[in-house]
Design an enzyme around this catalytic site. Structure first.
Site, short mmCIF file in Angstrom:
data_model
loop_
_atom_site.label_atom_id
_atom_site.label_comp_id
_atom_site.label_asym_id
_atom_site.label_seq_id
_atom_site.Cartn_x
_atom_site.Cartn_y
_atom_site.Cartn_z
N GLU A 219 0.83 -1.20 0.00
CA GLU A 219 0.00 0.00 0.00
C GLU A 219 0.86 1.26 0.00
OE1 GLU A 219 -3.55 1.92 2.85
OE2 GLU A 219 -2.44 0.13 3.48
N LYS B 292 -8.92 3.19 -2.47
CA LYS B 292 -9.31 2.53 -1.21
C LYS B 292 -10.66 3.08 -0.73
CE LYS B 292 -7.22 1.54 3.34
NZ LYS B 292 -5.99 1.79 4.15
N CYS C 174 -5.86 -3.00 1.90
CA CYS C 174 -5.73 -3.10 3.36
C CYS C 174 -7.07 -3.14 4.09
CB CYS C 174 -4.84 -1.97 3.87
SG CYS C 174 -4.05 -2.35 5.48
#
Length: 539
Positions: free
Chosen positions: A46, A113, A149
């Site tokens: 990430e 994200k 994540c």
């Protein structure tokens, strides 16, 4: 006809803000994955181009511009391998935590994200706008769903990718180390994979970043929800994984060994010290060695992190230092092979007492004189630090810092607190683990009752509850946020619980001025402990 793909998990140690250095690592890893490992695809962690967490660097336009340029350089430089790269993306004054899939000079897709963590050490809502689009991209004939994540930990993103035809989930991560975090990750991903019958490729970064430690632990969970590939902890590596898609996706499996909690914590401390010292360009470190367990473990961690040549031990005896402490300090120093010197604080201490004699004339000796000794030692260590360019490692543990059993501008003085998040009872376990690898800490150091040796016949238990009791109360109050009543109901003495909690609250001002140190607990004395110094709450 079956489809096959080889994906390399790039578990890299990246540096926050070092965009050019991180870019170089990306290019080298991609070329190695393509040329040495015959990979079709490489997946980076990430925000891999900029490091994680960048905090308010993300508010600087020049920083975001440099990240954009680095992304274009990868696009122009790396050929004949799919690269999934983490980076910030800006659009009309909004900033996204994104990853882009690049192949032969083109960005095939970008994923933003969706679930932004804003708890504990995470402040992503301060910087990023949540994404709204599911991304499923075909790679070598296989449909890959992209998530980042926190998206794995929440219901929705994986399900949406599965609904849109994903046959595999690929997830870049920047997930910090905690004592039980690996088991939590495996459980969460196992549930997601089994629920949707999709393998999950999980890639995490490794390395120390201020008080955070990233343990790596990159892995693949198969469609049945079982761990089948593992890159290990605390090491940079490129892990190749073969995926075959017939009627159902199949992932190559390998024998997996998971290290003990003590080993993981010890290696986390080693990595945290190494990266903090090296990434901040210190020549070496200084450790004040007392003959006690905390300084012994700190010295051992420092040597394992940096090598004995970059570690210097300083003994600073006083009138209260026992012969045993001196002997054990010398044994430890000789066992580890570090350079050392002995600088008595006695004359300095006497000078302070003489200067203060008139002010203290009608006062009995108390904790004031104890603290003066600790501050004499701090002045000596900081003077050596200034002169030689070495970082002072403080040696206090979590139990002491929690209840203020430490001296502000004394034993708390230094640049990095190695055991700041390590309870006293765990200090002993880590010392025993280190001795199992190669005995260096004298047995007597592990066996004798802990003492600060700032007064005659002093023992820690003169002031504190026994450490096994103290640490259990601290676990309940700090880590689990239990109330005093809930803790007492578990059988703890009411007076002891109230005493401990009062000490925790009273000493918040000390912790605000303490050096940072490696985080290993779910709730440490750092970004995830934000209590006011002025606090009238009684619970």
């Amino acid at each position: 006809m079956s489809k096959k793909i080889r994906i390399v998990l790039a578990q890299l140690n990246l540096t926050v803000g070092d965009i050019s250095g991180n870019l170089e690592k990306h290019v080298r890893a991609a070329h190695d994955a393509r040329d040495k490992l015959s990979a079709d695809m490489i997946v980076f962690p990430e925000l891999s181009l900029i490091g994680y967490p960048c905090e308010d660097l993300l508010l600087r336009k020049a920083f975001i511009d440099d990240a954009r340029k680095a992304l274009h350089q990868i696009k122009a430089t790396v050929k004949n391998i799919y690269c999934l790269v983490g980076h910030p993306y800006t659009d009309h004054h909004r900033l996204f935590n994104s990853c882009s899939l690049i192949f032969n000079g083109r960005i095939l897709s970008r994923y933003d994200k969706q679930r932004l963590p804003n708890y504990g050490v995470f402040d992503e809502c301060r910087y990023f706008t949540p994404g709204t689009r599911t991304c499923v991209q075909t790679v070598e004939g296989i449909s890959a769903g992209l998530v980042i994540c926190e998206d794995l930990w929440k219901i929705g993103p994986v399900q949406d990718a599965a609904t849109q035809g994903a046959q595999i989930i690929i997830s870049p991560n920047a997930s910090p180390f905690e004592i039980d975090k690996h088991e939590q990750r495996v459980a969460v991903m196992g549930k997601r994979a089994a629920q949707h019958r999709l393998p999950i490729v999980y890639v995490n970064q490794v390395g120390g970043q201020d008080d955070l430690i990233f343990d790596g632990g990159s892995m693949v969970i198969n469609a049945q929800g079982h761990l089948c590939q593992f890159a290990g902890f605390f090491n940079e590596t490129l892990l190749p994984v073969d995926l075959t898609l017939d009627a159902a996706p199949q992932v190559s499996a390998s024998k997996i060994s998971i290290s003990s909690h003590e080993e993981r914590v010890y290696q986390a401390l080693v990595l945290g010290v190494r990266d903090y010292v090296n990434k901040n360009h210190f020549n070496g470190v200084l450790v004040g060695v007392s003959g006690g367990i905390d300084s012994a473990l700190t010295l051992a961690v420092a040597v394992d992190a940096l090598g004995k040549e970059r570690v210097h031990a300083v003994m600073m005896p006083s009138r209260y230092t026992s012969k045993i402490s001196t002997e054990d300090s010398l044994t430890l120093i000789n066992n580890l092979g570090v350079s050392s010197e002995t600088l008595s604080i006695e004359s300095v201490y006497e000078s302070f007492l003489a200067s203060l004699s008139q002010s203290f004339a009608d006062k009995k000796p108390d904790i004031t004189e104890e603290n003066i000794q600790a501050r004499c030692r701090a002045v000596i260590l900081m003077a050596l630090s200034n002169k030689h360019g070495h970082l002072v490692l403080t040696t206090g543990n979590r139990s002491e810092i929690a209840v203020g059993y430490c001296t502000l501008y004394g034993d708390m003085a230094g640049g990095f607190a190695v055991l700041k998040d390590v309870p006293k009872t765990l200090v002993y376990k880590l010392a025993a683990y280190r001795n199992q690898q190669h005995p260096v800490i004298p047995a007597r150091t592990l066996e004798r009752p802990p003492t600060a040796e700032l007064a005659p016949d002093q023992k820690d238990e003169d002031t504190l509850p026994p450490y096994p009791v103290l640490d259990r109360i601290l676990e309940c109050y700090l880590n689990q946020s239990q109330s005093l009543e809930e803790i007492i109901d578990q059988g703890f003495d009411s007076r002891t619980v109230h005493q401990v909690v009062a000490m925790i609250k009273k000493n918040e001002y000390k912790r605000r001025q303490a050096a940072i140190g490696p985080r290993i607990n779910h709730k440490s004395f750092g970004k995830d402990w934000r209590y006011p110094v002025t606090n009238g709450f009684k619970g």
